[in-house]
Design an enzyme around this catalytic site. Structure first.
Site, PDB file in Angstrom:
ATOM      1  N   ASN A   7       0.806  -1.219   0.000  1.00 15.60           N
ATOM      2  CA  ASN A   7       0.000   0.000   0.000  1.00 15.60           C
ATOM      3  C   ASN A   7       0.844   1.277   0.000  1.00 15.60           C
ATOM      4  O   ASN A   7       0.387   2.317  -0.476  1.00 15.60           O
ATOM      5  CB  ASN A   7      -0.918  -0.007   1.235  1.00 15.60           C
ATOM      6  N   TYR A  13       4.491   9.842 -10.966  1.00 18.96           N
ATOM      7  CA  TYR A  13       3.429   9.064 -10.327  1.00 18.96           C
ATOM      8  C   TYR A  13       2.730   8.158 -11.337  1.00 18.96           C
ATOM      9  O   TYR A  13       2.529   6.957 -11.078  1.00 18.96           O
ATOM     10  CB  TYR A  13       2.427  10.010  -9.673  1.00 18.96           C
ATOM     11  N   LYS A  35       2.925   3.959 -11.235  1.00 20.66           N
ATOM     12  CA  LYS A  35       1.710   3.149 -11.084  1.00 20.66           C
ATOM     13  C   LYS A  35       1.457   2.294 -12.328  1.00 20.66           C
ATOM     14  O   LYS A  35       0.941   1.164 -12.215  1.00 20.66           O
ATOM     15  CB  LYS A  35       0.518   4.049 -10.778  1.00 20.66           C
ATOM     16  N   VAL A  93      -9.507   9.275  -2.446  1.00 22.89           N
ATOM     17  CA  VAL A  93      -9.743   9.064  -1.019  1.00 22.89           C
ATOM     18  C   VAL A  93      -9.200  10.254  -0.228  1.00 22.89           C
ATOM     19  O   VAL A  93      -8.178  10.845  -0.587  1.00 22.89           O
ATOM     20  CB  VAL A  93      -9.078   7.757  -0.546  1.00 22.89           C
ATOM     21  N   THR A 109      -7.107  11.449   2.024  1.00 22.02           N
ATOM     22  CA  THR A 109      -5.898  11.067   2.741  1.00 22.02           C
ATOM     23  C   THR A 109      -4.891  12.216   2.735  1.00 22.02           C
ATOM     24  O   THR A 109      -5.095  13.244   2.099  1.00 22.02           O
ATOM     25  CB  THR A 109      -5.253   9.839   2.079  1.00 22.02           C
TER      26      THR A 109
END
Length: 251
Positions: A88, A156, A160, A189, A191
């Site tokens: 994660n 990024y 991914k 999300v 976060t």
């Protein structure tokens, strides 16, 4: 006999922290890897009757990541019913247009954390559980950024996308009787990563206003809700049938 061995990276914040609390239940031995220990998680696990080991490690340091993976593998019980590895941990930094990606250390750190550490930990896990008559699953937390380009996210998006392809290779190697693997996008999300994104320089990240709107319009999912859906997904009998997936496909 322990029912489930669960190994989780990035367990101290956001989705990872919520996953850790969801996994900490009777019959589970939970091993977390994060930059800091979590006293609240320890108290929660104790109250739930779960076994918890917290390993403090910077996974962007590949030597440290591999040492942690080797340590976990060497002490892994051989009689559990299920073995889980949830990769994660990740970073969105550095955020910059491709022409501005000139910091070798920042680029290297992102690839180390988002891709290379995953490969090292997964290799240690697969070696350790090879041949066991048990349910063995690897879940890599990916992103829609690996499947759709976004200006300013060259690193990024690339990491991914690499994570997705790595998961496909792992599945191809393991076949129908080996470790099952999925690269799962969790959606948008609420976060610390989203907070960091909203603090980006608009000159480096043209989509900044859209991500700020996600927050003001209440469109960000709560980490606890997403974690609960991810854990339900991990329990699915057909886990691994679709190796590149998105939790938003499951309501």
């Amino acid at each position: 006999m322990t029912d489930t061995i669960a190994i989780l990276t990035g367990a101290s914040r956001g989705i990872g922290a919520a996953l850790a609390r969801g996994l900490a239940r009777p019959g589970v031995r939970l091993v977390t890897l994060a930059r800091r220990d979590d006293a609240d998680l320890a108290a929660h696990a104790n109250a739930q009757g779960a076994e918890l080991e917290q390993i403090k490690v910077d996974l962007s340091d590949l030597a440290a990541a591999d040492a942690a993976g080797a340590r976990i593998a060497a002490s892994l019980p051989r009689d559990a019913r299920r073995y889980l590895l949830i990769n994660n941990a990740g970073t969105v930094q550095p955020v910059a247009p491709c022409a501005g990606l000139t910091d070798p250390a920042a680029i290297s750190a992102a690839f180390n954390l988002n891709v290379s550490a995953v490969m090292l930990l997964t290799a240690r896990f697969v070696q350790a559980v090879q041949g066991l008559q048990a349910d063995r699953r690897v879940l890599n937390i990916s992103s829609g950024a690996g499947r759709n380009p976004s200006a300013g996210w060259g690193v990024y998006c690339a990491t991914k996308a690499a994570l997705d392809m790595y998961t496909r290779v792992l599945k191809a190697e393991q076949g129908g009787d080996g470790v099952r693997a999925v690269s799962l996008a969790p959606g948008i999300v609420d976060t610390d990563m989203q907070e960091a994104i909203r603090g980006s320089d608009p000159a480096s990240f043209p989509a900044l206003a859209r991500f700020q709107e996600f927050k003001t319009a209440g469109q960000l999912a709560a980490p606890g809700d997403v974690a609960a859906r991810i854990l339900a997904y991990l329990d699915r009998d057909d886990f691994g049938a679709t190796e590149i997936d998105d939790i938003r496909n499951y309501r």
